[in-house]
Design a protein around this motif. Structure first.
Motif: not given
Length: 363
Positions: A28-37, A64-65, A280-291
């Motif tokens: 399936t296509p990758d879900a779009p990620i909206t931008r936060g601060d 980041v924090r 969500p952008d930062l959330a994905h970055r953190f998840i990938d970091y833990l992987l």
């Protein structure tokens, strides 16, 4: 439900079919990620379930924090999220509530293109029945639930009868988690921890009514609270996640944990991105970091819980490979004594689980 290192023994069994794994879902296509601060990441997680040094390194590397807020049960986590509490980016639910969160519209689909380290997860832990195609979740840590004690005070037999039997001479606490408590009672009675049979559930209910009426019952508690009571020799026994208990062995080698011979539960905790995530952008970055392999090993070496990260397993501390409670007999993986906690179907069984727990907590 935080969980622990069943390590090399469990993974091959899972790959060979002990754990129900579905065929790969269609792409399936990758879900779009909206931008936060992109400045602050808020994580809702079990207590003492991540190495603070991992968090600090991520903060430094990304400027980041990271704010951690904790919970002690899946039910408490769900209640806060559904109640419109603080906006979190990431949560760490156990596998059996992932689809509950999907139906409640609490999760957003993952952008797998933003998770290149997902390749490090052992295939047996991917595309599981609780989330086909890992559309919404990534495996985090997993563990068994055991019976803990301080041998300086009391040494039990390897049986749930120490708690669920008729004897009322021992003091004990139960986990503040309905599926774990009801599941342990079911295992003691010889049933599946995921049963939907109303007769079996009523037997578990009647048993638990007697258990919480015992003079020795000291209430419900999370893993850290139970661990501290054992270290202080305030109780004889405690139902606990194995990883929570192993942290205490460094402080007092008399504090130990066993897996009751009737069997027990295993649960996988997962990483999910919440629907209302501000970043969500930062959330994905953190998840990938833990992987990452090194980070995955550092995580388990800190939590004493098992990693589904195949690339991390060779980097684990030897200590995690030498604990009997982390390595159940191979036969347990095929004879029904180890149950992955699964999602319950809606209807009467789910309502009975809920009623049993409400009654127990009100006593």
């Amino acid at each position: 439900m935080k969980r622990a290192a069943l390590s090399a023994l469990l993974v091959p069994a899972l790959l060979s079919g002990c754990y129900r794994v579905q065929k790969p879902a269609a792409a399936t296509p990758d879900a779009p990620i909206t931008r936060g601060d992109g400045k602050t990441l808020r994580v809702f997680i079990w207590s003492e379930y991540i190495d603070p040094d991992l968090v600090k390194t991520f903060e430094k590397q990304n400027g980041v924090r990271v704010v951690l807020d904790t919970f002690e049960s899946n039910e408490a986590m769900l209640a806060k999220l559904q109640g419109g509490g603080a906006q979190y980016d990431i949560a760490v639910p156990s596998n059996y509530v992932v689809q509950t969160m999907v139906r409640a519209d609490l999760l957003q689909p993952l952008n797998r293109g933003a998770l290149p380290n997902l390749k490090n997860i052992a295939p047996g832990f991917l595309n599981a029945d609780y989330d086909p195609g890992n559309r919404y979740s990534v495996p985090y840590q997993y563990a068994a639930t055991g019976l803990a004690f301080n041998r300086g005070r009391y040494v039990p037999q390897d049986t749930w009868a120490e708690i669920f039997g008729p004897d009322d001479t021992r003091t004990f606490v139960l986990l503040d988690d309905p599926r774990e408590v009801i599941g342990a009672a079911l295992k003691y009675l010889g049933f599946s921890a995921n049963t939907t049979d109303l007769g079996e559930l009523k037997q578990a209910r009647d048993l638990l009514r007697r258990v919480v009426a015992k003079k020795g019952f000291q209430g419900f508690d999370g893993g850290p609270g139970t661990r501290n009571k054992l270290l202080a020799r305030q109780i004889d026994l405690g139902q606990i996640y194995v990883g929570d208990l192993l942290i205490a062995t460094e402080e007092d080698e008399n504090v130990q944990v066993i897996l009751p011979r009737q069997g027990t539960t295993i649960s996988m905790d997962t990483l999910v991105v919440l629907r209302r995530s501000p970043n969500p952008d930062l959330a994905h970055r953190f998840i990938d970091y833990l992987l990452d392999a090194d980070n995955g090993a550092q995580l388990s070496n800190y939590t004493y819980y098992a990693t589904p990260n195949a690339a991390a397993q060779p980097l684990l501390d030897d200590f995690l490979k030498d604990i009997p409670a982390l390595n159940p007999p191979a036969a347990w993986l095929t004879d029904g004594r180890l149950d992955f906690i699964g999602e319950l179907p809606s209807g009467r069984p789910q309502r009975l689980y809920d009623r049993i727990w409400t009654e127990l907590k009100s006593r």
